[in-house]
Every structure is written in C-alpha cells, then in structure tokens.
Motif scaffolding. Structure first.
Motif, PDB file in Angstrom:
ATOM      1  N   GLU A 451      38.448  39.255  46.891  1.00  0.00           N
ATOM      2  CA  GLU A 451      39.198  38.146  46.128  1.00  0.00           C
ATOM      3  C   GLU A 451      38.430  36.965  46.079  1.00  0.00           C
ATOM      4  O   GLU A 451      38.747  36.226  44.827  1.00  0.00           O
ATOM      5  CB  GLU A 451      40.557  37.728  46.987  1.00  0.00           C
ATOM      6  CG  GLU A 451      41.584  39.076  47.058  1.00  0.00           C
ATOM      7  CD  GLU A 451      42.958  38.365  47.227  1.00  0.00           C
ATOM      8  OE1 GLU A 451      43.527  37.856  46.122  1.00  0.00           O
ATOM      9  OE2 GLU A 451      43.417  38.538  48.407  1.00  0.00           O
ATOM     10  N   LEU A 452      37.697  36.502  47.027  1.00  0.00           N
ATOM     11  CA  LEU A 452      36.922  35.127  46.960  1.00  0.00           C
ATOM     12  C   LEU A 452      35.955  35.522  45.574  1.00  0.00           C
ATOM     13  O   LEU A 452      35.608  34.493  44.918  1.00  0.00           O
ATOM     14  CB  LEU A 452      36.340  34.877  48.367  1.00  0.00           C
ATOM     15  CG  LEU A 452      37.249  34.280  49.134  1.00  0.00           C
ATOM     16  CD1 LEU A 452      36.627  34.261  50.724  1.00  0.00           C
ATOM     17  CD2 LEU A 452      37.930  33.158  48.839  1.00  0.00           C
ATOM     18  N   GLN A 453      35.437  36.701  45.770  1.00  0.00           N
ATOM     19  CA  GLN A 453      34.382  36.876  44.667  1.00  0.00           C
ATOM     20  C   GLN A 453      34.722  36.658  43.244  1.00  0.00           C
ATOM     21  O   GLN A 453      34.290  36.043  42.438  1.00  0.00           O
ATOM     22  CB  GLN A 453      33.641  38.296  44.898  1.00  0.00           C
ATOM     23  CG  GLN A 453      32.947  38.851  43.772  1.00  0.00           C
ATOM     24  CD  GLN A 453      31.475  38.258  43.914  1.00  0.00           C
ATOM     25  OE1 GLN A 453      30.874  37.670  44.933  1.00  0.00           O
ATOM     26  NE2 GLN A 453      30.717  38.347  42.630  1.00  0.00           N
ATOM     27  N   SER A 454      36.093  37.264  43.115  1.00  0.00           N
ATOM     28  CA  SER A 454      36.684  37.284  41.880  1.00  0.00           C
ATOM     29  C   SER A 454      37.123  35.999  41.357  1.00  0.00           C
ATOM     30  O   SER A 454      36.901  35.537  40.250  1.00  0.00           O
ATOM     31  CB  SER A 454      38.154  38.109  41.800  1.00  0.00           C
ATOM     32  OG  SER A 454      37.746  39.518  42.147  1.00  0.00           O
ATOM     33  N   PHE A 455      37.717  35.112  42.448  1.00  0.00           N
ATOM     34  CA  PHE A 455      38.137  33.864  41.910  1.00  0.00           C
ATOM     35  C   PHE A 455      36.795  32.976  41.782  1.00  0.00           C
ATOM     36  O   PHE A 455      36.844  32.054  40.713  1.00  0.00           O
ATOM     37  CB  PHE A 455      38.719  33.100  43.308  1.00  0.00           C
ATOM     38  CG  PHE A 455      39.157  31.646  42.939  1.00  0.00           C
ATOM     39  CD1 PHE A 455      39.826  31.407  41.925  1.00  0.00           C
ATOM     40  CD2 PHE A 455      38.607  30.775  44.178  1.00  0.00           C
ATOM     41  CE1 PHE A 455      40.285  29.915  41.797  1.00  0.00           C
ATOM     42  CE2 PHE A 455      38.859  29.498  43.757  1.00  0.00           C
ATOM     43  CZ  PHE A 455      39.862  29.101  42.624  1.00  0.00           C
ATOM     44  N   SER A 456      35.725  33.000  42.532  1.00  0.00           N
ATOM     45  CA  SER A 456      34.381  32.345  41.980  1.00  0.00           C
ATOM     46  C   SER A 456      34.116  32.536  40.758  1.00  0.00           C
ATOM     47  O   SER A 456      33.601  31.662  39.943  1.00  0.00           O
ATOM     48  CB  SER A 456      33.423  32.846  43.096  1.00  0.00           C
ATOM     49  OG  SER A 456      32.027  32.174  42.576  1.00  0.00           O
ATOM     50  N   MET A 457      34.132  33.911  40.042  1.00  0.00           N
ATOM     51  CA  MET A 457      33.800  34.302  38.545  1.00  0.00           C
ATOM     52  C   MET A 457      34.873  33.555  37.858  1.00  0.00           C
ATOM     53  O   MET A 457      34.494  33.123  36.753  1.00  0.00           O
ATOM     54  CB  MET A 457      34.049  35.621  38.476  1.00  0.00           C
ATOM     55  CG  MET A 457      32.752  36.501  39.285  1.00  0.00           C
ATOM     56  SD  MET A 457      33.055  38.416  39.307  1.00  0.00           S
ATOM     57  CE  MET A 457      32.874  38.691  37.543  1.00  0.00           C
ATOM     58  N   GLU A 458      36.069  33.321  38.312  1.00  0.00           N
ATOM     59  CA  GLU A 458      37.028  32.730  37.320  1.00  0.00           C
ATOM     60  C   GLU A 458      36.592  31.280  37.136  1.00  0.00           C
ATOM     61  O   GLU A 458      36.943  30.632  36.094  1.00  0.00           O
ATOM     62  CB  GLU A 458      38.534  32.768  37.925  1.00  0.00           C
ATOM     63  CG  GLU A 458      39.094  34.298  37.645  1.00  0.00           C
ATOM     64  CD  GLU A 458      40.638  34.153  38.577  1.00  0.00           C
ATOM     65  OE1 GLU A 458      41.153  33.067  38.576  1.00  0.00           O
ATOM     66  OE2 GLU A 458      40.832  35.121  38.935  1.00  0.00           O
ATOM     67  N   VAL A 459      36.527  30.570  38.260  1.00  0.00           N
ATOM     68  CA  VAL A 459      36.066  29.188  38.359  1.00  0.00           C
ATOM     69  C   VAL A 459      34.728  28.858  37.531  1.00  0.00           C
ATOM     70  O   VAL A 459      34.761  28.140  36.720  1.00  0.00           O
ATOM     71  CB  VAL A 459      35.771  28.574  39.767  1.00  0.00           C
ATOM     72  CG1 VAL A 459      35.158  27.416  39.646  1.00  0.00           C
ATOM     73  CG2 VAL A 459      36.910  28.610  40.557  1.00  0.00           C
ATOM     74  N   ARG A 460      33.700  29.720  37.556  1.00  0.00           N
ATOM     75  CA  ARG A 460      32.534  29.468  36.919  1.00  0.00           C
ATOM     76  C   ARG A 460      32.654  29.820  35.333  1.00  0.00           C
ATOM     77  O   ARG A 460      32.207  29.095  34.457  1.00  0.00           O
ATOM     78  CB  ARG A 460      31.327  30.432  37.413  1.00  0.00           C
ATOM     79  CG  ARG A 460      31.138  30.169  38.871  1.00  0.00           C
ATOM     80  CD  ARG A 460      30.063  30.917  39.540  1.00  0.00           C
ATOM     81  NE  ARG A 460      29.833  30.555  40.911  1.00  0.00           N
ATOM     82  CZ  ARG A 460      28.615  30.233  41.440  1.00  0.00           C
ATOM     83  NH1 ARG A 460      27.579  30.627  40.809  1.00  0.00           N
ATOM     84  NH2 ARG A 460      28.166  29.798  42.719  1.00  0.00           N
TER      85      ARG A 460
END
Length: 484
Positions: A451-460
């Motif tokens: 989940e953290l990985q997916s969210f990081s991609m959204e932020v970037r």
C-alpha cells in the motif's frame, strides 16, 4: 545571503528564494510549508484582533462578517509565543512577536474543478495581520501598506513559524519511546510493532538537548526565543495539546479545512493515516480478538498509564480552551486516554503513535532547509522591534532587522543538518529486524508495504504537475522514526 545559500541549493529552496516576498506564496506556506498545523477556518475574529471592513475591503459589497459566514476567512494565531522573553545575541536585544494572521479565500478558489491553470502557490486573495496579541500595542498591516511595512510584518510572522514547527513531534516521540521501553516486555506484540518507530529517538533528543538547547547550544545563542524561551514554548505546547489534534482526521475537521484546495499536507496525511490504520488493525486484531482481551492486558494498561501519568501529567482534559478553535467551539477537549476499553480505541491510539513518530515528523522536519535555508523566509531572529507607525520602514531598516551574518550562518547550518536524512535510514514500512514469526502479522506487513508503494507512486505522479512539489509525506522519504 546569495553566497551562503549557493553553498547548498534545493529545487524548492530556489522557489522560496524567488517567491518569498509574494503574498500568494506567504499564504501557501500555511498549508504546505513546515508548519501546516496552525491555520484554521475562522467564524469569529478574536476580540484582540480589531479588523474593520474598511481596512481590508475597497469594495463595500464585501464584509468580514459575510465572508466568515461563507467560510472564506482563515486564521493563524501564534499566541503560544505571547510573553516569551526575547533573547540577546552578540550583545544585541532580539525580538519575537506573537502575531495573528488572517486571509480570505475567494469563493471560486474553493472548488478544485476551477484550479486548472492556476498557480498552486495561491494561498488566499486578501491578507491582514497584527504582530502582537494586545491590540492596543500593535498595528494591523495589510498589502495596501507600503512595500517595506508589509514585507517586514510578514517577516515577523515567518520568524514565529521558525520557532514552532517541530516542537510537538520530538516531544511526543520521546514520551512514547520511554513508555514502551519501560512498560512492555520485548515479547509483547505491541512492543514488536512499535519498537521500529522509536529507533534513535532518545539519542537524537539527547543530542538536541546538548547541541541545541544547552547554554552553549544553537537555540540559546542564535534564536530569538533563547533556551529559556524554548522551554516556555515546550511547556505551553504540552498544556495546549489535545488528543484530537494528534489524529489528523479529527484535526482537519476541527480546523474546518476539509474543502480547502491545494492542501497537500492534508491530502497525503489523511491517506497515510488510513493506510497505517488498516495495518495496525490487521496486526492487533490478530492478538486481540475481542475487547475483553484489551481490558485484561495488564502490560498494555501499564503502557498507556505511563504515557498518561508521566508524559501528560495525568491531565484528563488536555488543552481545554488553550487552543483557539474559531471554527468550532470545544469547551473541554479530551486529553490522552488513561486506559483502553475496546480494540478500536487501541488501534486508533497506536495509529496516532506511528503517524506522529514517522509521517508527522517528516512533514515538519524534512522541508526545513527548503523553507528556511533562504533565511529571509524564516529568520531565526530579528534584530529590530516592529514599527509603531505605518509608512516608516525603509529598505535600509528592513536589512538592519535581519539577523547578523554569524546568526544567519548558524541557523542555515542547523536547518540543513536537521533536514538531512540518516545515512542508515529505515523508511516507513521497513522492518529489518524480523520480530514477528506468525503468518498473519507477516502478511499484514507485506500488504502494508504494498500500500505504501502504491501511494508513493500516486504522490510522485501528482507532483510532476505541481510548480512546487509536496514530497514530505511520500513514503519513499518518510522515516520510520524521529531520527533526525
């Protein structure tokens, strides 16, 4: 200042250098700068902030009362600094104000669907501020004042921001860390869950005491508050603290900021809270199948009681009236709980602990050099008192008010050091020490990391379209603990 800043530049720091004088960027920093927890929607101006319609509106069709009813007026009140005795640096008296700042948001800017093509640095159309809590002792400044009057007034506000932005995270992280080490055995599931979020916290806070807050420390020598003043600020921060203010969903709602556009701290913080909450619920539900198990866990009781007694001095209601909520009135705000009765109570509190020690610290720490590396945007001290009459400030007086070269060098070096990540950092979701052996918790950790990985991609992806990217809650930058 240019020569000093050129020694270590950042992309956001360059933007700060280029736009620090702009009113729009001044307002933007209340939302996405290093202290995004002050601003709140305002329904009634404080009695000590006597702003008249004629001061801020040229068009008589507008009034503050109408704009407040629409929810268009926002307030930042720095009364926590009121009466803090200012420091003496190199034999010269310094000055620290406790300002009140307000700004107006246009009706159109409230709707995200009209943001296309607008600079996300916009932080409200109209601003006005007062530099002292006592109205009779202070002038009210607006953008219609002379260029240097208005710029100097904003500098006093930015200096107040410099003194407040990081107090809470370090203070609370130490409370949680000490209670964990003192109350829970290493085999306890909550110890296993939380110990990665205490890494280096005690060490960094001891260093802060010795290098920042001691008699020879940077704060005592080069900040307007000085060491004694910082202790006063710490004490007031604790007395005004509420449990709701530590839980970001509650805090955003209480401050009335649910629909403010371009508020990336809020957007990313709420998503991170939800991700952490799901993770904590999955982990703790494995061990606490029902509320009775929470109530019967004596070691858990000792942990929360230690936090309640020694961290918050057994206050059953923290901050009842100390914090100014102009949007909603809370006559008695709940303090830190002294016991848990349900699994959900425990899950919420542990989520708050993890968020505070990781994401919240990152939000107020990682951008220090970005926003304070260019000194005029966040002076650690100011060497002249504010003007007593409008129209009297010149460029020469403005420059004389800046801290001297030695103070500037030390403050820049300090914020650079504090915002630099550890060389052996553990990012949020990293658990190099394998404490859990059961399949359930191990799967929960794996899902959390995904989940953290997916969210990081959204932020970037979002940040690629922003003039000023908001990176401080990107999981790829958030450390597990208060380690810097």
């Amino acid at each position: 200042m240019e020569r000093l800043y050129s020694c270590h530049r950042t992309h956001i720091g360059d933007d700060v250098r280029d736009h620090w004088k702009d009113d729009a960027f001044f307002g933007y920093q209340f939302l996405n700068g290093i202290n995004p927890v002050m601003i709140q929607r305002c329904r009634t101006l404080p009695s000590n902030f006597p702003v008249m319609d004629s001061m801020v509106f040229e068009d008589h069709g507008f009034s503050l009362e109408k704009e407040m009813k629409k929810g268009n007026i926002f307030l930042c009140d720095y009364k926590i600094l009121d009466g803090v005795k200012a420091n003496t640096i190199s034999g010269e008296q310094q000055y620290l104000m406790a300002p009140l700042v307000s700004c107006r948001q246009t009706d159109a800017s409230r709707h995200p669907d009209v943001q296309d093509g607008r600079d996300e640095r916009q932080g409200g159309e109209m601003k006005f501020l007062q530099l002292k809590q006592a109205a009779k002792d202070s002038l009210i400044f607006t953008p219609s004042d002379s260029e240097y009057d208005w710029l100097l007034a904003k500098m006093y506000v930015r200096s107040a921001e410099f003194h407040l932005h990081e107090v809470k995270a370090h203070l609370l992280a130490e409370v949680f860390s000490v209670a964990l080490l003192r109350s829970l055995p290493m085999v306890h599931p909550l110890y296993k869950l939380l110990v990665p979020h205490t890494r280096y916290t005690l060490q960094i806070n001891v260093l802060a005491r010795n290098l920042l807050m001691s008699k020879t420390g940077t704060i005592n020598r080069f900040a307007a508050c000085g060491g004694k003043g910082m202790l006063t600020i710490l004490e007031r921060s604790l007395s005004s603290l509420t449990y709701r203010s530590l839980c970001i969903h509650d805090d955003i709602g209480d401050r009335g900021l649910e629909d403010v556009p371009n508020f990336y701290y809020r957007d990313d913080g709420l998503k991170l809270w939800d991700i952490i909450h799901r993770f904590v619920k999955n982990m703790l539900s494995y061990y606490y199948h029902e509320d009775a198990r929470v109530q019967q866990d004596l070691e858990l009781k000792n942990w929360i009681l230690d936090i309640f007694k020694h961290g918050f001095l057994s206050k059953k209601a923290s901050g009842g009236g100390s914090r100014c909520f102009s949007f909603r009135i809370f006559p008695k705000l709940p303090g830190i709980p002294e016991k848990f009765t349900t699994v959900e109570d425990l899950v919420k509190f542990v989520t708050m602990v993890i968020l505070t020690c990781s994401a919240q610290h990152s939000a107020v720490n990682t951008g220090q050099y970005d926003y304070a590396g260019w000194m005029p945007n966040a002076p650690s001290s100011l060497a002249k008192p504010p003007p007593t009459r409008q129209g009297t400030v010149s460029e020469a007086q403005l420059l004389e008010t800046f801290p001297d070269m030695k103070t500037t060098v030390h403050s820049m070096a300090t914020v650079w050091l504090l915002s630099t990540q550890s060389t052996d950092k553990d990012l949020l979701g990293d658990y190099p020490e394998d404490h859990f052996t059961e399949d359930g918790p191990r799967q929960a950790i794996k899902h959390f990391q995904q989940e953290l990985q997916s969210f990081s991609m959204e932020v970037r992806e979002r940040n690629q379209s922003l003039e000023v990217p908001y990176t401080y809650l990107d999981p790829k930058l958030v450390e597990n603990s208060v380690s810097t």
